[in-house]
Design a protein around this motif. Structure first.
Motif, mmCIF file in Angstrom:
data_model
loop_
_atom_site.group_PDB
_atom_site.id
_atom_site.type_symbol
_atom_site.label_atom_id
_atom_site.label_comp_id
_atom_site.label_asym_id
_atom_site.label_seq_id
_atom_site.Cartn_x
_atom_site.Cartn_y
_atom_site.Cartn_z
ATOM 1 N N ASN A 199 0.819 -1.224 -0.003
ATOM 2 C CA ASN A 199 -0.011 -0.045 0.035
ATOM 3 C C ASN A 199 0.884 1.071 0.104
ATOM 4 N N GLU A 200 0.291 2.369 -0.379
ATOM 5 C CA GLU A 200 0.876 3.699 -0.556
ATOM 6 C C GLU A 200 1.595 4.110 0.596
ATOM 7 N N LYS A 201 1.034 4.055 1.652
ATOM 8 C CA LYS A 201 1.783 4.671 3.066
ATOM 9 C C LYS A 201 2.995 3.872 3.238
ATOM 10 N N SER A 202 2.899 2.490 3.366
ATOM 11 C CA SER A 202 3.911 1.438 3.606
ATOM 12 C C SER A 202 4.983 1.487 2.812
ATOM 13 N N VAL B 127 5.919 4.169 0.861
ATOM 14 C CA VAL B 127 6.926 5.521 0.981
ATOM 15 C C VAL B 127 7.495 5.256 2.309
ATOM 16 N N SER B 128 6.897 4.693 3.499
ATOM 17 C CA SER B 128 7.776 4.580 4.829
ATOM 18 C C SER B 128 9.003 3.758 4.644
ATOM 19 N N GLU B 129 8.866 2.521 3.763
ATOM 20 C CA GLU B 129 9.961 1.730 3.881
ATOM 21 C C GLU B 129 10.922 2.253 2.706
#
Length: 495
Positions: A337-340, A342-344
Motif C-alpha cells: 500500500n502507498e503509505k507503507s 513511502v515509509s519503507e
C-alpha cells in the motif's frame, strides 16, 4: 581508555584540512588548455591573460606540441580541455582558509549530487525489497544451493565485477551490490570483509588493468596520441594473472574465517553485523510467485543499468531513474500500500545516507585543490622528476607518480586528460613506447585505488561500518604482491 580509529567522515575532514594546508605550501599554477568547440569547429585556447580561437587543424596541434590526431577531437573522443605541454605558468597564490574548509564538504556534496541521489534511490529500492521478504527467502535458497561450494561465490562475483571494471569501468555503480551480496556471503559462513573484497577488489583490479574501458585506457591512449589497442594483448594476460591472484587471496582469507570465525578481522563486530542484516527476519526459503517476479524485476534493474552505462552512455541520472521505476514496479507487483511503500522507501534511503554524505565530503577535497590551484603545480614538478632516468626506473617512477597524483585526482578520465599531454611525450625522450605511460597511469592509479581515501573505499567501508584500519590490515599484503608484479611487468615492457 582505548583509542578508536576515526570514522570515514572524520578521516576525510582531516584530509581536507591537510589539503588546505598544502594550498599555503604549494604555489598556485596553471597550464594553458585546449578544447575543441563543436559548434564553431575551432579550438579554444585558454592561457595566461588570453583566450583565443584557433583553426582546427593538425598543423595547429603540431605547433602546440600536441601529438594527437585531429580526428580524436572532431569525433568527440576527447571532449574535455587538455593541458598544453610546456605552457605551465605560476599565478597569484590562492591559499584556502577556514571558510573554504567549512564550505568544501558542502560544495562537494552539491557537486556529487548525481551519485548521492543514485545511492539514496538505490537504498529506497532495497528497502522495498527487504520489506517484501523476497530477499530473505532468496538468500536462504541460494545459501542452501551453494552449501559446500561457497567458494564459487568468490570466484563468480570477483570475476564478473573485474570484467565490468576492465570493459566499462564498473566502479561507483558497485555500491549497489554490497547491501545485496553481504547477507549472501554471511549465510555462506564468510564475514562481511569477504563480500566487500570480492566486489571492491574485483572492480579495482578490473579498472586497474583496463582493456577496452572508454573512461580509462581508451581516453588515455587517445590523449597520448596512440591507438588504444597498442599493448592490449599483454594487458589482457596481465589482467588474468592479477585477477587470479586476487581471487586466491580472498579465498584464502575466506577459508580461514569459515574454519575459525575468530580469525575474522571483523570478529568483534560479528553480532552487530548479523543483527543489522538478519534482525527480525525469517529463515523461510519458500518464494511466492509475486516475490519471484519482484526478484526478477530487481535483477533486471542491474542488467539495464550495466547495459545503459556500457552501451548507451548512461550516467547517474539514468541509473537512478532505473532503480526508481524498478522500486515502484516492485511495489505494485507485491501490492504494497502507498503509505507503507513511502515509509519503507524512506527507511531504506536512510540506511545509505551516511554513505552518500561520505561521497560528497570526499569530493570536497578536490574542491579545495581546484580552488587553491595546486593540481597543475604538482603535475608540473612531477613531470620534471623523471628527466635523465634509464628506461626501467623511468617506467616504474611514472607508475609511482601516478599513484601519488591519484590522491589529488581520483577520476580516471580527469587524470588522463590532465596528465597525458604532459607525460606521454616523456616516453619519446627515453626511447620507449607511449603505451608504457598509459600502463603506468593505469597501474599507478589502480594500485592506489585499493586504499585511496579520496576515492570510493571509505564510502564502501561505511556500508557495513568497517573502519579504514581493518581494511588496510586486510588489503595491504595483496597490494604488496600486486606492486611487485606491476614493477616486473613494467620493467619487462621496456627492456
Amino acid at each position: 581508555m582505548k583509542l578508536k580509529f576515526p570514522t570515514a567522515q572524520t578521516i576525510l575532514l582531516l584530509i581536507t584540512a591537510l589539503t588546505v594546508l598544502l594550498t599555503w605550501l604549494i604555489p598556485s599554477g596553471k597550464y594553458e588548455t585546449l578544447a575543441y568547440n563543436s559548434e564553431t569547429k575551432t579550438f579554444d585556447l585558454k592561457g595566461k591573460d588570453k583566450s583565443i580561437s584557433l583553426q582546427s587543424s593538425q598543423k595547429t596541434l603540431d605547433s602546440l606540441a600536441i601529438k594527437i590526431p585531429l580526428e580524436k577531437f572532431t569525433s568527440g573522443e576527447i571532449w574535455k580541455p587538455i593541458n598544453i605541454p610546456n605552457t605551465f605558468y605560476y599565478v597569484k597564490n590562492t591559499p584556502q582558509g577556514i571558510v573554504a574548509f567549512i564550505k568544501a564538504p558542502i560544495k562537494g556534496i552539491i557537486q556529487a549530487a548525481d551519485i548521492i541521489f543514485f545511492v539514496l534511490i538505490l537504498g529506497g529500492a532495497i528497502g522495498i525489497m527487504n520489506y517484501s521478504g523476497a530477499f530473505d527467502a532468496g538468500i536462504t535458497s541460494l545459501a542452501q544451493l551453494l552449501k559446500g561450494k561457497e567458494y564459487l561465490l568468490i570466484i563468480i562475483i570477483t570475476t564478473l565485477i573485474a570484467i565490468g571494471g576492465t570493459t566499462f569501468g564498473l566502479a561507483e555503480e558497485t555500491i549497489a551490490f554490497y547491501p545485496i551480496l553481504i547477507p549472501v556471503f554471511l549465510k555462506a559462513r564468510y564475514d562481511a570483509m569477504v563480500a566487500l573484497a570480492s566486489v571492491y577488489v574485483g572492480s579495482s583490479i578490473g579498472t586497474m588493468i583496463s582493456t577496452v574501458n572508454p573512461f580509462s585506457v581508451i581516453i588515455a591512449s587517445n590523449v597520448a596520441g596512440i591507438n588504444w589497442t597498442t599493448g592490449l594483448t599483454s594487458r589482457l594476460i596481465f589482467l588474468i594473472i592479477c585477477t587470479t591472484i586476487c581471487i586466491v587471496y580472498i579465498m584464502w582469507y575466506g577459508k580461514r574465517v569459515q574454519k575459525n570465525p575468530e580469525k575474522s578481522l571483523l570478529f568483534a563486530q560479528k553480532e552487530e553485523i548479523e543483527q543489522h542484516y538478519f534482525a527480525n527476519k525469517t529463515e523461510n526459503s519458500f518464494l511466492t510467485l509475486p516475490q519471484k517476479i519482484a526478484l526478477i524485476v530487481f535483477a533486471l534493474c542491474f542488467v539495464v543499468m550495466i547495459y545503459g552505462v556500457s552501451q548507451l552512455e548512461w550516467w547517474f541520472e539514468e541509473m537512478t531513474a532505473v532503480f526508481f521505476v524498478g522500486a515502484i514496479a516492485i511495489g505494485i507487483i507485491l501490492k504494497i500500500n502507498e503509505k507503507s511503500f513511502v515509509s519503507e522507501f524512506i527507511k531504506g534511503s536512510a540506511e545509505l545516507l551516511g554513505v552518500a554524505i561520505i561521497i560528497g565530503v570526499a569530493r570536497g577535497v578536490s574542491v579545495i585543490m581546484e580552488e587553491g590551484m595546486i593540481i597543475d603545480t604538482v603535475l608540473y614538478h612531477a613531470s620534471n622528476i623523471t628527466s635523465g632516468m634509464n628506461k626501467g626506473i623511468f617506467a616504474n617512477m611514472m607508475m609511482l607518480i601516478y599513484s601519488g597524483l591519484s590522491f589529488f585526482i581520483p577520476s580516471s578520465s580527469g587524470m588522463a586528460v590532465l596528465t597525458m599531454p604532459i607525460f606521454a611525450p616523456l616516453a619519446d625522450t627515453v626511447g620507449i613506447g607511449r603505451e608504457v605511460i598509459v600502463d603506468a597511469y593505469q597501474f599507478g592509479q589502480g594500485l592506489f585505488a585499493f586504499i585511496n581515501p579520496t576515492g570510493l573505499i571509505l564510502a564502501t567501508l561505511a556500508i557495513v561500518n568497517v573502519t579504514y584500519d581493518k581494511w588496510l590490515k586486510f588489503i595491504m599484503p595483496l597490494v604488496g604482491i600486486l606492486l611487485v608484479l606491476v614493477i616486473v611487468y613494467l620493467t619487462l615492457m621496456v627492456v
